[in-house]
Design a protein around this motif. Structure first.
Motif, PDB file in Angstrom:
ATOM      1  N   TYR A  54       0.876  -1.176   0.000  1.00 31.82           N
ATOM      2  CA  TYR A  54       0.000   0.000   0.000  1.00 31.82           C
ATOM      3  C   TYR A  54       0.910   1.221   0.000  1.00 31.82           C
ATOM      4  O   TYR A  54       1.731   1.371   0.910  1.00 31.82           O
ATOM      5  CB  TYR A  54      -0.871   0.031   1.251  1.00 31.82           C
ATOM      6  CG  TYR A  54      -1.979  -0.997   1.263  1.00 31.82           C
ATOM      7  CD1 TYR A  54      -3.014  -0.950   0.333  1.00 31.82           C
ATOM      8  CD2 TYR A  54      -2.016  -2.005   2.231  1.00 31.82           C
ATOM      9  CE1 TYR A  54      -4.039  -1.894   0.359  1.00 31.82           C
ATOM     10  CE2 TYR A  54      -3.028  -2.946   2.260  1.00 31.82           C
ATOM     11  CZ  TYR A  54      -4.041  -2.880   1.322  1.00 31.82           C
ATOM     12  OH  TYR A  54      -5.061  -3.798   1.343  1.00 31.82           O
ATOM     13  N   ILE A  91       2.845  -5.874   3.009  1.00 29.32           N
ATOM     14  CA  ILE A  91       2.266  -6.967   3.794  1.00 29.32           C
ATOM     15  C   ILE A  91       2.253  -8.251   2.956  1.00 29.32           C
ATOM     16  O   ILE A  91       2.499  -8.212   1.759  1.00 29.32           O
ATOM     17  CB  ILE A  91       0.816  -6.649   4.266  1.00 29.32           C
ATOM     18  CG1 ILE A  91      -0.066  -6.303   3.062  1.00 29.32           C
ATOM     19  CG2 ILE A  91       0.806  -5.536   5.294  1.00 29.32           C
ATOM     20  CD1 ILE A  91      -1.536  -6.231   3.378  1.00 29.32           C
ATOM     21  N   GLN A 109     -16.775  -7.171   6.000  1.00 29.01           N
ATOM     22  CA  GLN A 109     -17.112  -6.209   7.055  1.00 29.01           C
ATOM     23  C   GLN A 109     -17.768  -4.952   6.497  1.00 29.01           C
ATOM     24  O   GLN A 109     -18.702  -4.425   7.055  1.00 29.01           O
ATOM     25  CB  GLN A 109     -15.839  -5.796   7.801  1.00 29.01           C
ATOM     26  CG  GLN A 109     -15.338  -6.835   8.772  1.00 29.01           C
ATOM     27  CD  GLN A 109     -13.931  -6.499   9.289  1.00 29.01           C
ATOM     28  OE1 GLN A 109     -13.343  -5.494   8.906  1.00 29.01           O
ATOM     29  NE2 GLN A 109     -13.417  -7.345  10.144  1.00 29.01           N
ATOM     30  N   LEU A 138       3.633   0.612   2.850  1.00 27.74           N
ATOM     31  CA  LEU A 138       3.454  -0.511   3.765  1.00 27.74           C
ATOM     32  C   LEU A 138       3.442  -1.798   2.955  1.00 27.74           C
ATOM     33  O   LEU A 138       2.693  -1.928   1.978  1.00 27.74           O
ATOM     34  CB  LEU A 138       2.122  -0.360   4.519  1.00 27.74           C
ATOM     35  CG  LEU A 138       1.722  -1.532   5.402  1.00 27.74           C
ATOM     36  CD1 LEU A 138       2.614  -1.613   6.631  1.00 27.74           C
ATOM     37  CD2 LEU A 138       0.259  -1.411   5.813  1.00 27.74           C
ATOM     38  N   HIS A 192     -11.430 -13.509  14.663  1.00 25.62           N
ATOM     39  CA  HIS A 192     -10.611 -13.368  15.871  1.00 25.62           C
ATOM     40  C   HIS A 192     -11.071 -14.381  16.922  1.00 25.62           C
ATOM     41  O   HIS A 192     -10.499 -14.465  18.000  1.00 25.62           O
ATOM     42  CB  HIS A 192     -10.755 -11.945  16.455  1.00 25.62           C
ATOM     43  CG  HIS A 192     -10.016 -10.910  15.673  1.00 25.62           C
ATOM     44  ND1 HIS A 192      -8.653 -10.769  15.733  1.00 25.62           N
ATOM     45  CD2 HIS A 192     -10.436  -9.968  14.791  1.00 25.62           C
ATOM     46  CE1 HIS A 192      -8.273  -9.780  14.929  1.00 25.62           C
ATOM     47  NE2 HIS A 192      -9.337  -9.280  14.347  1.00 25.62           N
ATOM     48  N   GLU A 210      -3.071 -11.078  14.245  1.00 29.47           N
ATOM     49  CA  GLU A 210      -3.356  -9.826  14.952  1.00 29.47           C
ATOM     50  C   GLU A 210      -3.881  -8.747  13.992  1.00 29.47           C
ATOM     51  O   GLU A 210      -3.732  -8.852  12.771  1.00 29.47           O
ATOM     52  CB  GLU A 210      -2.102  -9.336  15.675  1.00 29.47           C
ATOM     53  CG  GLU A 210      -0.968  -8.993  14.748  1.00 29.47           C
ATOM     54  CD  GLU A 210       0.281  -8.586  15.522  1.00 29.47           C
ATOM     55  OE1 GLU A 210       0.494  -7.384  15.693  1.00 29.47           O
ATOM     56  OE2 GLU A 210       1.036  -9.485  15.923  1.00 29.47           O
ATOM     57  N   SER A 211      -4.510  -7.754  14.584  1.00 34.90           N
ATOM     58  CA  SER A 211      -5.113  -6.680  13.804  1.00 34.90           C
ATOM     59  C   SER A 211      -4.061  -5.995  12.922  1.00 34.90           C
ATOM     60  O   SER A 211      -2.955  -5.714  13.382  1.00 34.90           O
ATOM     61  CB  SER A 211      -5.723  -5.675  14.783  1.00 34.90           C
ATOM     62  OG  SER A 211      -6.266  -4.614  14.061  1.00 34.90           O
ATOM     63  N   GLY A 212      -4.405  -5.776  11.665  1.00 41.12           N
ATOM     64  CA  GLY A 212      -3.516  -5.057  10.763  1.00 41.12           C
ATOM     65  C   GLY A 212      -2.513  -5.945  10.042  1.00 41.12           C
ATOM     66  O   GLY A 212      -1.712  -5.470   9.233  1.00 41.12           O
ATOM     67  N   VAL A 213      -2.564  -7.238  10.275  1.00 36.68           N
ATOM     68  CA  VAL A 213      -1.575  -8.135   9.681  1.00 36.68           C
ATOM     69  C   VAL A 213      -1.845  -8.379   8.185  1.00 36.68           C
ATOM     70  O   VAL A 213      -0.945  -8.770   7.437  1.00 36.68           O
ATOM     71  CB  VAL A 213      -1.514  -9.449  10.508  1.00 36.68           C
ATOM     72  CG1 VAL A 213      -2.658 -10.374  10.172  1.00 36.68           C
ATOM     73  CG2 VAL A 213      -0.199 -10.153  10.335  1.00 36.68           C
ATOM     74  N   GLY A 214      -3.105  -8.162   7.781  1.00 34.60           N
ATOM     75  CA  GLY A 214      -3.419  -8.295   6.352  1.00 34.60           C
ATOM     76  C   GLY A 214      -4.488  -9.318   6.015  1.00 34.60           C
ATOM     77  O   GLY A 214      -4.598  -9.751   4.869  1.00 34.60           O
ATOM     78  N   LYS A 215      -5.324  -9.675   6.986  1.00 32.15           N
ATOM     79  CA  LYS A 215      -6.348 -10.713   6.759  1.00 32.15           C
ATOM     80  C   LYS A 215      -7.397 -10.243   5.728  1.00 32.15           C
ATOM     81  O   LYS A 215      -7.712 -10.970   4.787  1.00 32.15           O
ATOM     82  CB  LYS A 215      -7.036 -11.083   8.089  1.00 32.15           C
ATOM     83  CG  LYS A 215      -6.067 -11.591   9.154  1.00 32.15           C
ATOM     84  CD  LYS A 215      -6.750 -11.931  10.456  1.00 32.15           C
ATOM     85  CE  LYS A 215      -7.437 -10.765  11.143  1.00 32.15           C
ATOM     86  NZ  LYS A 215      -6.526  -9.689  11.585  1.00 32.15           N
ATOM     87  N   SER A 216      -7.917  -9.030   5.932  1.00 37.20           N
ATOM     88  CA  SER A 216      -8.932  -8.531   4.998  1.00 37.20           C
ATOM     89  C   SER A 216      -8.318  -8.280   3.626  1.00 37.20           C
ATOM     90  O   SER A 216      -8.946  -8.546   2.593  1.00 37.20           O
ATOM     91  CB  SER A 216      -9.554  -7.220   5.511  1.00 37.20           C
ATOM     92  OG  SER A 216     -10.122  -7.435   6.775  1.00 37.20           O
ATOM     93  N   SER A 217      -7.069  -7.791   3.618  1.00 37.36           N
ATOM     94  CA  SER A 217      -6.382  -7.567   2.333  1.00 37.36           C
ATOM     95  C   SER A 217      -6.263  -8.888   1.582  1.00 37.36           C
ATOM     96  O   SER A 217      -6.455  -8.943   0.360  1.00 37.36           O
ATOM     97  CB  SER A 217      -4.984  -6.993   2.573  1.00 37.36           C
ATOM     98  OG  SER A 217      -5.058  -5.798   3.308  1.00 37.36           O
TER      99      SER A 217
HETATM  100  N1  LIG Z   1      -6.511   0.796   1.125  1.00 33.35           N
HETATM  101  C1  LIG Z   1      -5.490   0.845   1.986  1.00 33.35           C
HETATM  102  N2  LIG Z   1      -4.542   1.808   1.880  1.00 33.35           N
HETATM  103  C2  LIG Z   1      -3.492   1.849   2.718  1.00 33.35           C
HETATM  104  N3  LIG Z   1      -3.286   0.976   3.729  1.00 33.35           N
HETATM  105  C3  LIG Z   1      -4.210  -0.002   3.876  1.00 33.35           C
HETATM  106  C4  LIG Z   1      -5.346  -0.113   3.024  1.00 33.35           C
HETATM  107  N4  LIG Z   1      -6.077  -1.181   3.426  1.00 33.35           N
HETATM  108  C5  LIG Z   1      -5.432  -1.713   4.483  1.00 33.35           C
HETATM  109  N5  LIG Z   1      -4.315  -1.011   4.764  1.00 33.35           N
HETATM  110  C6  LIG Z   1      -3.332  -1.306   5.804  1.00 33.35           C
HETATM  111  O1  LIG Z   1      -2.829  -2.605   5.573  1.00 33.35           O
HETATM  112  C7  LIG Z   1      -2.679  -3.319   6.797  1.00 33.35           C
HETATM  113  C8  LIG Z   1      -3.502  -4.581   6.741  1.00 33.35           C
HETATM  114  O2  LIG Z   1      -4.878  -4.228   6.762  1.00 33.35           O
HETATM  115  P1  LIG Z   1      -6.026  -5.340   6.828  1.00 33.35           P
HETATM  116  O3  LIG Z   1      -7.327  -4.640   6.911  1.00 33.35           O
HETATM  117  O4  LIG Z   1      -5.813  -6.299   5.725  1.00 33.35           O
HETATM  118  O5  LIG Z   1      -5.674  -6.048   8.223  1.00 33.35           O
HETATM  119  P2  LIG Z   1      -6.509  -7.101   9.092  1.00 33.35           P
HETATM  120  O6  LIG Z   1      -5.534  -8.155   9.484  1.00 33.35           O
HETATM  121  O7  LIG Z   1      -7.712  -7.538   8.348  1.00 33.35           O
HETATM  122  O8  LIG Z   1      -6.905  -6.216  10.345  1.00 33.35           O
HETATM  123  P3  LIG Z   1      -8.201  -6.285  11.337  1.00 33.35           P
HETATM  124  O9  LIG Z   1      -8.078  -7.582  12.105  1.00 33.35           O
HETATM  125  O10 LIG Z   1      -7.976  -5.091  12.217  1.00 33.35           O
HETATM  126  O11 LIG Z   1      -9.432  -6.185  10.507  1.00 33.35           O
HETATM  127  C9  LIG Z   1      -3.093  -2.367   7.899  1.00 33.35           C
HETATM  128  O12 LIG Z   1      -1.941  -1.774   8.440  1.00 33.35           O
HETATM  129  C10 LIG Z   1      -3.950  -1.331   7.181  1.00 33.35           C
HETATM  130  O13 LIG Z   1      -3.858  -0.068   7.812  1.00 33.35           O
END
Ligand SMILES: Nc1ncnc2c1ncn2[C@@H]1O[C@H](COP(=O)(O)OP(=O)(O)OP(=O)(O)O)[C@@H](O)[C@H]1O
Length: 222
Positions: A14, A23, A93, A21, A204, A42-49
């Motif tokens: 990203y 991931i 979500q 960033l 989670h 953990e939160s922010g690790v990239g699961k939704s990505s």
């Molecule tokens: N469109 C975007 N632009 C920039 N950074 C992004 C974008 N989408 C996600 N991120 C960043 O990428 C990282 C991974 O985000 P992601 O939502 O995939 O994490 P996650 O593991 O699903 O978190 P959570 O458990 O909190 O939902 C985070 O640091 C987030 O801030």
């Protein structure tokens, strides 16, 4: 079993004006048809990505991805749209409901998008999903008249109504009480059993994660 997902991500980045960033470095995932996979971390690790990449929403990464036996980088826009509509069910979500439509019409929205290419839709499929997750009483309501948990269940119903081959569920039970959480998980696993639907759930909730065939722990890039 046939491999339905064969994904190899070298890097997902990203970029913004002043920062970058990275991931999911060197992350590989192979999923067999009909497999139930949970993704935790953990939160922010990239699961939704990761779910966005698997679901063909995000194609901006370095890597290779074969889905249903086809290399995704050679897919046409029309094919991509059709797969996203009919073969992949999203329970994400941020899947907002449309406030001007009733819950019933929101759930039936994927049928509208499918247009002439739609699979045969049976009214009893709608009834069985609606019954299984207990949202019959709110079908004629609009989203703003519903609780958060009711809306979460409607988003879930919309994601599974086309009986997709793959369901991608991002925290599908996060806002639900114990009873409704169980309803969602039961329906998810019933679809898996009856139609061999491949399930990938980000959660989670370790108790739910452990009910899948396998649990993948995502870790931060070193
Ligand atoms: N469109 C975007 N632009 C920039 N950074 C992004 C974008 N989408 C996600 N991120 C960043 O990428 C990282 C991974 O985000 P992601 O939502 O995939 O994490 P996650 O593991 O699903 O978190 P959570 O458990 O909190 O939902 C985070 O640091 C987030 O801030």
């Amino acid at each position: 079993m046939t491999k339905i997902i064969d994904l190899s991500i070298k890097e997902k980045t990203y970029k913004s004006k002043n920062s970058q960033l990275s991931i999911l470095n060197n992350f590989n995932l192979a999923v067999a048809a009909g497999e139930k996979t949970a993704i935790v971390g953990e939160s922010g690790v990239g699961k939704s990505s990761l779910l966005n990449i698997i679901g063909l929403i995000d194609r901006n990464y370095v890597g290779a991805y074969t889905l249903f036996g086809s290399k995704t980088n050679s897919l046409h826009t029309s094919e991509l749209a059709q797969w996203r509509n009919q073969k992949i069910g999203f329970v994400l979500q941020e899947s907002a409901l449309i406030n001007s439509l009733t819950i019933e019409d929101n759930i039936k929205l994927p049928l509208l998008y499918a247009g002439s290419g739609k699979k045969e839709f049976k009214a009893e499929d709608f009834e069985s999903v609606v019954d299984a997750i207990g949202i019959k009483p709110i079908l004629k309501k609009k989203p703003l008249e519903c609780s958060g948990g009711e809306k979460a269940r409607a988003v879930f119903a919309r994601g599974v109504i086309m009986k997709p081959q793959i369901i991608l569920a991002d925290e599908p039970t996060a806002s639900l009480d114990v009873e409704n959480k169980e309803r969602i998980v039961t329906l998810l696993f019933k679809m898996n059993k009856e139609f061999s639907t491949t399930i990938i759930t980000v959660t989670h909730d370790l108790e739910i994660a452990n009910r899948h065939d396998r649990v993948i722990h995502l870790e931060r890039n070193k």
